[in-house]
Structure formats: structure tokens, C-alpha cells
Scaffold this active site. Structure first.
Site, PDB file in Angstrom:
ATOM      1  N   ARG B  54       0.833  -1.201   0.000  1.00 32.57           N
ATOM      2  CA  ARG B  54       0.000   0.000   0.000  1.00 32.57           C
ATOM      3  C   ARG B  54       0.866   1.249   0.000  1.00 32.57           C
ATOM      4  O   ARG B  54       1.987   1.231   0.494  1.00 32.57           O
ATOM      5  CB  ARG B  54      -0.814   0.085   1.294  1.00 32.57           C
ATOM      6  CG  ARG B  54      -1.638  -1.077   1.581  1.00 32.57           C
ATOM      7  CD  ARG B  54      -2.374  -0.769   2.868  1.00 32.57           C
ATOM      8  NE  ARG B  54      -3.110  -1.948   3.331  1.00 32.57           N
ATOM      9  CZ  ARG B  54      -4.009  -1.898   4.301  1.00 32.57           C
ATOM     10  NH1 ARG B  54      -4.277  -0.752   4.913  1.00 32.57           N
ATOM     11  NH2 ARG B  54      -4.652  -2.972   4.656  1.00 32.57           N
ATOM     12  N   ASP B  56       0.033   5.403   1.199  1.00 33.27           N
ATOM     13  CA  ASP B  56      -0.988   6.244   1.812  1.00 33.27           C
ATOM     14  C   ASP B  56      -1.461   7.348   0.877  1.00 33.27           C
ATOM     15  O   ASP B  56      -0.805   7.657  -0.111  1.00 33.27           O
ATOM     16  CB  ASP B  56      -0.414   6.904   3.077  1.00 33.27           C
ATOM     17  CG  ASP B  56      -0.551   5.993   4.284  1.00 33.27           C
ATOM     18  OD1 ASP B  56      -1.295   4.999   4.210  1.00 33.27           O
ATOM     19  OD2 ASP B  56       0.103   6.278   5.313  1.00 33.27           O
ATOM     20  N   TYR B 114      12.461   3.558  -1.666  1.00 32.92           N
ATOM     21  CA  TYR B 114      11.680   4.790  -1.534  1.00 32.92           C
ATOM     22  C   TYR B 114      12.594   6.002  -1.624  1.00 32.92           C
ATOM     23  O   TYR B 114      13.790   5.918  -1.295  1.00 32.92           O
ATOM     24  CB  TYR B 114      10.986   4.841  -0.167  1.00 32.92           C
ATOM     25  CG  TYR B 114       9.752   3.979  -0.057  1.00 32.92           C
ATOM     26  CD1 TYR B 114       8.496   4.491  -0.370  1.00 32.92           C
ATOM     27  CD2 TYR B 114       9.831   2.656   0.376  1.00 32.92           C
ATOM     28  CE1 TYR B 114       7.353   3.710  -0.250  1.00 32.92           C
ATOM     29  CE2 TYR B 114       8.691   1.863   0.488  1.00 32.92           C
ATOM     30  CZ  TYR B 114       7.465   2.400   0.174  1.00 32.92           C
ATOM     31  OH  TYR B 114       6.326   1.626   0.280  1.00 32.92           O
ATOM     32  N   ARG B 201       8.097   7.507   6.506  1.00 35.47           N
ATOM     33  CA  ARG B 201       7.761   8.871   6.911  1.00 35.47           C
ATOM     34  C   ARG B 201       8.154   9.129   8.364  1.00 35.47           C
ATOM     35  O   ARG B 201       8.613  10.216   8.714  1.00 35.47           O
ATOM     36  CB  ARG B 201       6.275   9.127   6.714  1.00 35.47           C
ATOM     37  CG  ARG B 201       5.889   9.209   5.228  1.00 35.47           C
ATOM     38  CD  ARG B 201       4.392   9.140   5.033  1.00 35.47           C
ATOM     39  NE  ARG B 201       3.702  10.125   5.845  1.00 35.47           N
ATOM     40  CZ  ARG B 201       2.405  10.086   6.141  1.00 35.47           C
ATOM     41  NH1 ARG B 201       1.651   9.092   5.686  1.00 35.47           N
ATOM     42  NH2 ARG B 201       1.862  11.014   6.875  1.00 35.47           N
TER      43      ARG B 201
END
Lengths: 255, 255
Positions: B54, B56, B114, B201
Site C-alpha cells: 500500500r 498512503d 523509496y 515517513r
């Protein structure tokens, strides 16, 4: 109301605007219109702003400059926060400062710098779809730089003018022009005293076209010297273009 | 209908989506939902897709991978163009290819990479407002790299897990973690076998916080070893995060 002249350094995402300038019969909001609305709200009366020049619909800015005559009871730098709180996120005031009443954002500008971004690949990355021109082909950086190496100097840019251009003179001086690799994009940076309407997009599209055809700097010179709009290649789309910086004489010494 | 399994390499602008996953009670469109709708339209029946993981709401991707079982009468690579013609510009299929029926976008992924983008300055440039975390402070690149130098290896990431995380194990392996200057932005690149929900994050926000407080790598190690969510700093906003690449074993050999 006592007035002071302020100059604003402005960044905007041109995607959702009809361009810098307020245009009759265009229902979309212009950047200038949004700014005037916010300034008028702060000052409690209609305030006009004058930009260094127009940008077309879809063209972005990281360093547009505009001036306006506003309420002098608010310190000039405070206009930054006041405007940012009223403006949409797609327009950001980077700086606000007091300038002499004689300052004119357009007539006093001595240099404009633009950047044009190009992404190569079959499909553009989604988050860049509004901020670059995407082309399948990969270009050779040194070849592109060889082509644009002839640009610095004084030229008549009639070839790269748009239909309906009403400029008295199409002679402009280019100070620098070069391609750079930035991450996985190419950036074409060009600085000059001033630019004709759509000139950077027409020039960029033509330089890419010449590179694709295997032409060199002499081909770009030939097209320029023809002073004929039929010698221009395709106009590159507005979404790749950014007005990056407007420079003023040392008497203004900013931004 | 005879079926074939295809894998899709997907780029999306997360700004206007509720995230990757279809969520009940969220009226916004999910990336997965938009993809399934387009695939179902092409195939004439309901088709589901499974992503590598997933992301966000507001998180972007330049290299998400998903698989689905589709009509085999259409050559797999053709799904790229067919999907792009139906999808909004904020989702782009970069590649489509046939994969063995055993391929699973999530369970077969061996590495995820990422990138988290940070812009320094008083005001963010307007065109980047949805694609970076903007902070007033300027960071020292080598100091940031010194802090994250301890990350490669196997750690229990409980400190950087989110409330409500239901993972059986919070142990993950980090392969690489480093900050880079890219134009006028900083990019934090991190690669690992897998990541907990919101881990990147939370980790990014904590690393910036440690840098601001003058802490070093030992402070990041201390917080990690505490295995306590109270030791996490602020979670960096989703708009700065990009899922850049998902890697699979050599038996799949792409993308």
C-alpha cells in the site's frame, strides 16, 4: 490612503491558470487576477499589479516579479504572509519588499531567465505530467549544446515569433543558452534581455527538431537568419516552461 | 475467458487519491480502484489487481508494481497503451508484461526503494507543493548521512511503526540509506526488504528532528533499540514520499 510601491517575487504552478494576464472572455482565473483580488482584499480597495511580462496558460514561474501600489500602513515584507494566507497553494509569494515609486517590474527588467524541462521515455512519470515536455527519444546533451552555442548575441527573432506578435522590434539579445542534465530530465536554460511571445517554446521545439534531423548549429543559424516564421519547427508545449528569474539593475539590487 | 497473469509497472501522482488501496467508506478514488475499473472495462469482466504494497493518501510512485489476471487474447505489452488511454493522467502505466501464474507482486518482492524529497526555504515553490516536504531550515548533507549510516542491517522497527500496525514481526532489513542533493532539493533514498506502514515517513521525520537537535547516529540507534513508538519524532508528510522501485528475484528478471 497613503501608498507605497512594493515588488513581489512570485512562484506559481501555471497548470490551472489561463496564464499571467487577466484576459477578457477567459473564465479561468489568471495569476494576475488572483493576486489583485488578494491584494485588494488586504488593502480594502482595488489594487492593480504589473508583472515583468506575461506567461501563457500552463507556463510556470519560480521567480516572476510584479509591482503594485499598496497600503503603506503595513510593512512591505508583511505582504508575503498576508498574501500567502489568501492565495491558493498554486501561487506563492516568495518575497515582498518596498521599492522606489519609479520601479517598474517590466520596464526596469534587464534580464529574464527561463528553463525548459524535457523528460525522455515512452511514458512520463505521473507527477511530472504538468511540468515537463516528454518525448520518446533520448537526446545527446553535447549535440544539443553544440546547436544552441550560436545563440548568445543579438539576433532578429522573427523566425521564432508567434502569429499576431505586435512587437515593434523582434531584435533581442541572448546572454546564455545551454542544456543541462538534472536527475533524469534535461533542462534548457536561456537568459536574455527580453523574449518575444512564445519565443522560448518555439526555439526549444526547433532545437529539438534540428537535433532529431541531425542538423547542427549552422541549421539553427540558417533558420534564424531567414527571419521567416515558416522556418520554425514545432512549438514545445507550455507545461515544460518555467520563468525562473527576472533581474534588475544594481540600483534596485534584488531579488 | 482464457487468462494470463500480467505485471504492471505504475507511476502515480498520489495527490488526488485516497492511497493505493480501495478503502470502504472513503469516497475518494484509490489508485487500485481506478486500475481495476480500467482493466475491467478492457476485459469486459471484473478484474482485481494486487500491488506490491500500500501507499498512503498523498504518497506518490514512480515504480509501483501490481499483478492481475487478464484476457489472454490481448498481448500483455498492449495493456500499457490500452490502460493509459482509459486512466486519468495522474496514473500512468510505464510497462506491462506477461509473468508466470505463480508471480505475486507483494509476496515475491525482495526489495523496495523509496525516496523522500525535502525542500528548504521560507516558502515552497508552487509547482512542488504536492511533491516535497518543505522546511525553513537548511540541513547539512554530511551530517544527515552520518546519522543514517547506522541503518543498513537488520532492525526491529517498532519505534517507527504506526498505531494500529498489525504486523506479526517488525523486524526489517535495510540495504541502503543515504541523503543526496538533487537540484535545490534533498532526497533521502532508502532500500529494504520491506517496510512497516508509515515507517519511511516516521523515520525521515525522526532523522530530520535528530539533525535539528544536534544528535548523531548514536541517538538514532538509541531510539531504534528502545523499540518504543514514543521515541519516534514527528512523521514527515506524505507528499514528499515516492515509491521508486520494487525488485523481484532473478527468476522474474524485471522491471
Amino acid at each position: 490612503m497613503p501608498k507605497q510601491r512594493i515588488a513581489l517575487l512570485i512562484s506559481y504552478d501555471g497548470t490551472d491558470f489561463c496564464g499571467w494576464q487577466i484576459q477578457k472572455g477567459r473564465p479561468e482565473v489568471s495569476v494576475q487576477g488572483a493576486l489583485e483580488k488578494a491584494l485588494s482584499e488586504i488593502c480594502g480597495e482595488k489594487i492593480g499589479v504589473t508583472g515583468s511580462g506575461r506567461t501563457d496558460s500552463g507556463v510556470h514561474a519560480t521567480g516572476q516579479v510584479a509591482h503594485g501600489d499598496v497600503k503603506s500602513t503595513i510593512p512591505a515584507p508583511k505582504y508575503r504572509e498576508a498574501l500567502n494566507s489568501l492565495l491558493p497553494g498554486s501561487i506563492r509569494i516568495l518575497k515582498a519588499r518596498a521599492v522606489p515609486d519609479s520601479f517598474h517590474a517590466r520596464f526596469d527588467a534587464v534580464r529574464r531567465d527561463y528553463a525548459y524541462y524535457i523528460s525522455s521515455g515512452a511514458v512520463p512519470p505521473a507527477h511530472r505530467r504538468n511540468y515537463c515536455h516528454y518525448v520518446r527519444r533520448r537526446y545527446d546533451l553535447s549535440e544539443l549544446n553544440r546547436i544552441v552555442s550560436i545563440l548568445p548575441g543579438i539576433w532578429d527573432f522573427t523566425t521564432f515569433s508567434a502569429a499576431g506578435d505586435q512587437s515593434k522590434s523582434r531584435v533581442r539579445e541572448i546572454f546564455s543558452a545551454s542544456f543541462h542534465r538534472e536527475g533524469d530530465q534535461l533542462a534548457f536554460r536561456i537568459g536574455g534581455n527580453a523574449f518575444l511571445w512564445r519565443m522560448v517554446r518555439s526555439l526549444t521545439g526547433t532545437v529539438l527538431h534540428i537535433a532529431e534531423q541531425g542538423g547542427g548549429p549552422e541549421e539553427l543559424a540558417r533558420r534564424l537568419e531567414a527571419r521567416d516564421r515558416n522556418e520554425a519547427g514545432p512549438t514545445a508545449p507550455s507545461r515544460g516552461l518555467f520563468l525562473e528569474k527576472v533581474s534588475y539593475g544594481p540600483e534596485y539590487g534584488f531579488f
